[in-house]
Motif scaffolding. Structure first.
Motif, PDB file in Angstrom:
ATOM      1  N   UNK A  36     -17.558  23.017 -70.878  1.00  0.00           N
ATOM      2  CA  UNK A  36     -16.666  23.841 -70.223  1.00  0.00           C
ATOM      3  C   UNK A  36     -16.717  23.672 -68.621  1.00  0.00           C
ATOM      4  N   UNK A  37     -15.802  22.824 -68.180  1.00  0.00           N
ATOM      5  CA  UNK A  37     -16.078  22.707 -66.606  1.00  0.00           C
ATOM      6  C   UNK A  37     -15.663  23.858 -65.853  1.00  0.00           C
ATOM      7  N   UNK A  38     -14.781  24.674 -66.354  1.00  0.00           N
ATOM      8  CA  UNK A  38     -14.428  25.795 -65.539  1.00  0.00           C
ATOM      9  C   UNK A  38     -15.420  26.861 -65.341  1.00  0.00           C
ATOM     10  N   UNK A  39     -16.266  26.854 -66.651  1.00  0.00           N
ATOM     11  CA  UNK A  39     -17.350  27.883 -66.698  1.00  0.00           C
ATOM     12  C   UNK A  39     -18.448  27.525 -65.750  1.00  0.00           C
ATOM     13  N   UNK A  40     -18.749  26.032 -65.667  1.00  0.00           N
ATOM     14  CA  UNK A  40     -19.754  25.460 -65.061  1.00  0.00           C
ATOM     15  C   UNK A  40     -19.824  25.934 -63.569  1.00  0.00           C
ATOM     16  N   UNK A  41     -18.703  26.285 -62.782  1.00  0.00           N
ATOM     17  CA  UNK A  41     -18.910  26.604 -61.528  1.00  0.00           C
ATOM     18  C   UNK A  41     -19.341  28.081 -61.424  1.00  0.00           C
ATOM     19  N   UNK A  42     -19.591  28.810 -62.565  1.00  0.00           N
ATOM     20  CA  UNK A  42     -20.198  30.047 -62.648  1.00  0.00           C
ATOM     21  C   UNK A  42     -21.732  30.009 -62.597  1.00  0.00           C
ATOM     22  N   UNK A  43     -22.407  29.067 -63.240  1.00  0.00           N
ATOM     23  CA  UNK A  43     -23.552  28.791 -63.352  1.00  0.00           C
ATOM     24  C   UNK A  43     -24.530  27.753 -62.760  1.00  0.00           C
ATOM     25  N   UNK A  44     -23.699  26.683 -62.310  1.00  0.00           N
ATOM     26  CA  UNK A  44     -24.347  25.430 -61.769  1.00  0.00           C
ATOM     27  C   UNK A  44     -24.344  25.603 -60.242  1.00  0.00           C
ATOM     28  N   UNK A  45     -25.308  26.322 -59.727  1.00  0.00           N
ATOM     29  CA  UNK A  45     -25.449  26.504 -58.156  1.00  0.00           C
ATOM     30  C   UNK A  45     -25.513  25.153 -57.425  1.00  0.00           C
ATOM     31  N   UNK A  95     -24.452  34.487 -71.611  1.00  0.00           N
ATOM     32  CA  UNK A  95     -23.262  35.060 -70.924  1.00  0.00           C
ATOM     33  C   UNK A  95     -21.687  34.561 -71.296  1.00  0.00           C
ATOM     34  N   UNK A  96     -21.809  33.379 -71.811  1.00  0.00           N
ATOM     35  CA  UNK A  96     -20.526  32.625 -72.139  1.00  0.00           C
ATOM     36  C   UNK A  96     -19.501  33.312 -72.800  1.00  0.00           C
ATOM     37  N   UNK A  97     -20.050  33.907 -74.303  1.00  0.00           N
ATOM     38  CA  UNK A  97     -18.897  34.384 -75.181  1.00  0.00           C
ATOM     39  C   UNK A  97     -18.071  35.345 -74.263  1.00  0.00           C
ATOM     40  N   UNK A  98     -18.731  36.413 -73.539  1.00  0.00           N
ATOM     41  CA  UNK A  98     -17.946  37.450 -72.960  1.00  0.00           C
ATOM     42  C   UNK A  98     -17.060  36.991 -71.824  1.00  0.00           C
ATOM     43  N   UNK A 102     -33.294  26.996 -67.567  1.00  0.00           N
ATOM     44  CA  UNK A 102     -33.269  28.535 -67.727  1.00  0.00           C
ATOM     45  C   UNK A 102     -31.953  28.923 -67.199  1.00  0.00           C
ATOM     46  N   UNK A 103     -31.251  28.110 -66.413  1.00  0.00           N
ATOM     47  CA  UNK A 103     -29.965  28.776 -66.133  1.00  0.00           C
ATOM     48  C   UNK A 103     -28.973  28.458 -67.210  1.00  0.00           C
ATOM     49  N   UNK A 104     -29.310  27.247 -67.731  1.00  0.00           N
ATOM     50  CA  UNK A 104     -28.275  26.772 -68.932  1.00  0.00           C
ATOM     51  C   UNK A 104     -28.409  27.951 -69.927  1.00  0.00           C
TER      52      UNK A 104
END
Length: 266
Positions: free
Chosen positions: A74-83, A207-210, A199-201
Motif C-alpha cells: 500500500x503506497x498510500x500507507x507507506x507515507x505514514x510509516x516510512x520516514x 495500525x494498518x487495519x484501523x 520494527x517500523x514495519x
C-alpha cells in the motif's frame, strides 16, 4: 536477479523458490545483530565491501501475514510509516502480479540521497507471501541530478504465517549504492538501520487495519487486479540496470555525523 543477461524478465516460480530458500537458510550467513526479536545477518562479504547482502527477520505478534502483505503493497500507507522515504509511486503494470515503480530515500547525513526504478513481482502462496524486486531502466525515468541512482540486485520480503493472527517477516536485500561508502555506514546498516526498519514495519502492521477502514477499505489492487488502473508497460520498454553504467561517487571520507531526529525514531 536479472540472470546475468541483458533481457528484463518477470520472475517465475523458480525465482520465488530460490528467494525463499535464501531467506530461510542459515548456511553462509553471519549474524550481526540479535536483540528484542530482531535478527540481522550479512553474507559472504568483507565489512569494507559496499555491496553487501543483508537479511533481517522479525516475529510479529498480533499481525496476520495477509495484513503485513497489504502494508508492504500500500503506497498510500507507506507515507505514514516510512520516514526514510522521500517519494514513491507506481509507474505501470506488467502483469496481474508485476509492476514497475519508483522509490527515493533519505540516506544518513552527510551522504547523498538515493533512488531506484525497480521491477516488482509478488506471489501469495497459501498462508505465506513474497514480494521481490530488481532494478531496471525505464526511458521516461532516467537518473536525476538530485539523487544517486542505486541498483537493487535483489530485494524482497517473505511473510510467513506463524500461528493464529501472527507472522514472521524476512527482508533480504543486495543493493549497489553506487558509491564507495565509509565503513561506519556499512556498520550502521546492520546494527541500527535494518533493525529499526523492521520494527517500523511491525508497528505499521498493528495500525494498518484501523487506517485502512478509513481509506478505501475495499481498494487492494495487489489482491484484486481488476482494480488496477495503472497504464500497461511492455517488457520491451525496459532494460536491465547495470551498475557500471551509472555514476559512482566516493563518499568514504565523509565523517559520521550525529544521528538525525528521524534516526532516533523507534
Amino acid at each position: 536477479m536479472s540472470r546475468g543477461g541483458e533481457m528484463v524478465y518477470i520472475p517465475d516460480d523458480s525465482d520465488f523458490s530460490s528467494f525463499r530458500d535464501q531467506c530461510e537458510s542459515l548456511e553462509g550467513w553471519h549474524c550481526r545483530y540479535n536483540k528484542a526479536g530482531v535478527t540481522v545477518w550479512s553474507q559472504g562479504q568483507e565489512e569494507s565491501c559496499t555491496v553487501q547482502k543483508i537479511k533481517t527477520r522479525i516475529s510479529c505478534k498480533d499481525v496476520p501475514a495477509e495484513t503485513l502483505y497489504d502494508v508492504l503493497h500500500d503506497t498510500r500507507y507507506r507515507k505514514k510509516w516510512d520516514s526514510n522515504m522521500i517519494e514513491t509511486y507506481d509507474i505501470g503494470r506488467l502483469t496481474v502480479n508485476a509492476d514497475v515503480g519508483y522509490y527515493s530515500w533519505k540516506c544518513p547525513s552527510p551522504l547523498k540521497n538515493r533512488d531506484f526504478v525497480t521491477l516488482r513481482s509478488w506471489l501469495p502462496l497459501g498462508n505465506d507471501y513474497m514480494i521481490i524486486n530488481y532494478s531496471v531502466k525505464h526511458p521516461k525515468y532516467p537518473p536525476r541530478k538530485d539523487f544517486v541512482r542505486a541498483v537493487s540486485l535483489q530485494t524482497g520480503y517473505l511473510i510467513k504465517a506463524n500461528g493464529d493472527g501472527a507472522c514472521v517477516l524476512y527482508y533480504l536485500t543486495q543493493v549497489d549504492p553506487r558509491g564507495s561508502l565509509p565503513k561506519w555506514v556499512v556498520n550502521r546498516v546492520s546494527q541500527f538501520v535494518a533493525p529499526k526498519a523492521m520494527k517500523k514495519i511491525y508497528k505499521a502492521g498493528l495500525k494498518y487495519p484501523e487506517w485502512k477502514r478509513r481509506h478505501d477499505p475495499e481498494y487492494k489492487p495487489w489482491v484484486y487486479p481488476e482494480q488496477n488502473t495503472l497504464p500497461s508497460v511492455s517488457l520491451a520498454e525496459l532494460s536491465v540496470q547495470h551498475a557500471d553504467s551509472l555514476e559512482n561517487i566516493d563518499e568514504t571520507g565523509l565523517p559520521e555525523e550525529h544521528l538525525s531526529t528521524s534516526d532516533h525514531e523507534a
